[in-house]
Design a protein around this motif. Structure first.
Motif, short mmCIF file in Angstrom:
data_model
loop_
_atom_site.label_atom_id
_atom_site.label_comp_id
_atom_site.label_asym_id
_atom_site.label_seq_id
_atom_site.Cartn_x
_atom_site.Cartn_y
_atom_site.Cartn_z
N SER A 78 51.17 39.86 38.41
CA SER A 78 49.82 39.39 38.06
C SER A 78 48.89 40.57 37.82
N LEU A 79 47.70 40.27 37.32
CA LEU A 79 46.73 41.31 37.01
C LEU A 79 45.95 41.73 38.25
N PRO A 80 45.68 43.02 38.43
CA PRO A 80 44.79 43.45 39.52
C PRO A 80 43.41 42.82 39.34
N SER A 118 46.98 34.03 36.92
CA SER A 118 45.79 33.55 36.21
C SER A 118 44.86 34.72 35.89
N VAL A 119 43.84 34.42 35.10
CA VAL A 119 42.81 35.42 34.81
C VAL A 119 41.94 35.55 36.06
N PRO A 120 41.83 36.75 36.62
CA PRO A 120 41.03 36.92 37.84
C PRO A 120 39.57 36.49 37.65
N ALA A 121 39.02 35.85 38.67
CA ALA A 121 37.62 35.41 38.60
C ALA A 121 36.68 36.60 38.40
N GLU A 122 37.10 37.77 38.88
CA GLU A 122 36.26 38.97 38.76
C GLU A 122 36.08 39.39 37.29
N PHE A 123 36.94 38.92 36.39
CA PHE A 123 36.83 39.27 34.98
C PHE A 123 35.57 38.68 34.35
N LEU A 124 34.97 37.68 35.00
CA LEU A 124 33.76 37.07 34.46
C LEU A 124 32.63 38.09 34.32
#
Length: 344
Positions: A191-193, A219-225
């Motif tokens: 997964s992505l860091p 999944s796409v990390p919530a932090e990417f928002l």
């Protein structure tokens, strides 16, 4: 008498300007000819480690190393700050440890060298001044090394088109200046860091993430928002879940490719970035309707939402006539032009 004095003054000024220009040119030439002995030794060691190939024929002890092919020096100091070796299928071996001797190196580019193999060596971590690192289109294998987190001045990382395995290391998330990552076309898993790009010194800095054609999951990390992405390419992986957080009317995203994953979210609730040029959401499990806002995206040149679970009418107007039925096919409940099924 006055005219003679004026002409004499002009001649004197001309001589001064000439001498200054000559002095400057001499200084530049002198700094270039300095060729720091440590840099020259490191470059010659790199050449020897690769078997003294013809590619480095200009790398001879008799010539200043700043005149050598593929080498770039700082004009003021004469130190080697750039090394760009590319497009030579005859170059074979591993990345030499001797590269660590180029202590002032800022730009390292090893591109389209299919005969270069083996892992990325720890010697790279000693290049503390490195801002741009490219190792692409090579036979390099092994993991994306966590020691890249030691390159605190790194701005751009390109490890695309190799045979790298393992996960994207969490250490990349600690780099305060890293705004561009391209590790597409490898064999990555995991997964992505979640904190990737979170430590950027400039929070307004646009970020670029390209990870297509791997085997990444999660999944796409919530932090990417909170990341100001200008480009996101997660295509051809095994990502799943809700990726709607990547969208937003005011976000600077121009290119987004999430195709061929297992993303699932309601597209009806999404606000599309106003600067979008290209959007590919095909081959997922996305549902809902196509936002009517899409007709107002004047820069949009590519749009594909095929092979999903969308429903409702295809929006018309704006530049939507530019996109044919292939942009919408295999959404069982979509209707209207350009599809064959009229909306009832």
């Amino acid at each position: 008498m006055k005219m003679e004095t004026t002409m004499a003054m002009r001649s004197f000024i001309f001589v001064l300007l000439f001498l200054a220009a000559a002095s400057s040119a001499s200084a530049d030439s002198s700094s270039k000819d300095q060729c720091h002995s440590g840099d020259k030794a490191a470059l010659l060691a790199i050449k020897a480690a690769l078997g003294n190939p013809y590619h480095f024929a200009s790398w001879t002890p008799d010539n200043p190393c700043c005149d050598w092919y593929d080498v770039d020096c700082d004009a003021a100091t004469g130190r080697v700050v750039g090394l760009a070796v590319f497009q030579d299928a005859n170059l074979t071996g591993t990345i030499p440890d001797a590269i660590a001797g180029l202590v002032h190196l800022q730009n390292l580019r090893l591109h389209h060298l299919p005969g270069i193999s083996g892992p990325i060596p720890p010697a790279i971590a000693k290049l503390s001044n490195l801002s741009f690192l490219t190792i692409s289109w090579t036979g390099v294998s092994g993991h994306v090394p966590s020691f890249l987190g030691a390159l605190t001045r790194l701005n751009q990382l390109d490890l695309s088109f190799n045979a790298l395995t393992g996960a994207v290391p969490a250490s990349l998330a600690t780099l305060p200046s890293l705004y561009s990552i391209d590790i597409s076309r490898n064999l990555l898993t995991g997964s992505l860091p979640s904190l990737l790009f979170s430590k950027l010194n400039n929070k307004a800095q646009e970020a670029y993430l390209r990870l297509s054609h791997n085997n990444l999951t999660g999944s796409v990390p919530a932090e990417f928002l909170a990341v100001a992405f200008a480009q996101v390419d997660l295509s051809r992986n095994a990502f799943a879940g809700d990726a709607s957080g990547l969208f937003g009317r005011a976000k600077p995203v121009q290119q987004m490719d999430l195709s061929r994953n297992a993303f699932s979210f309601n597209l009806s609730t999404v606000e599309l970035p106003e600067q979008l040029i290209s959007l590919d959401l095909s081959h997922n499990a996305i549902y809902g309707g196509i936002p009517a806002q899409v007709v107002n995206l004047t820069n949009l040149q590519f749009f594909n939402v095929s092979y999903n679970r969308l429903w409702g009418a295809v929006p018309t107007g704006g530049n939507m006539a530019s996109f044919d039925a292939s942009s919408y096919q295999h959404n069982r409940c979509l209707c209207g032009t350009p599809l064959a099924d009229p909306c009832k």
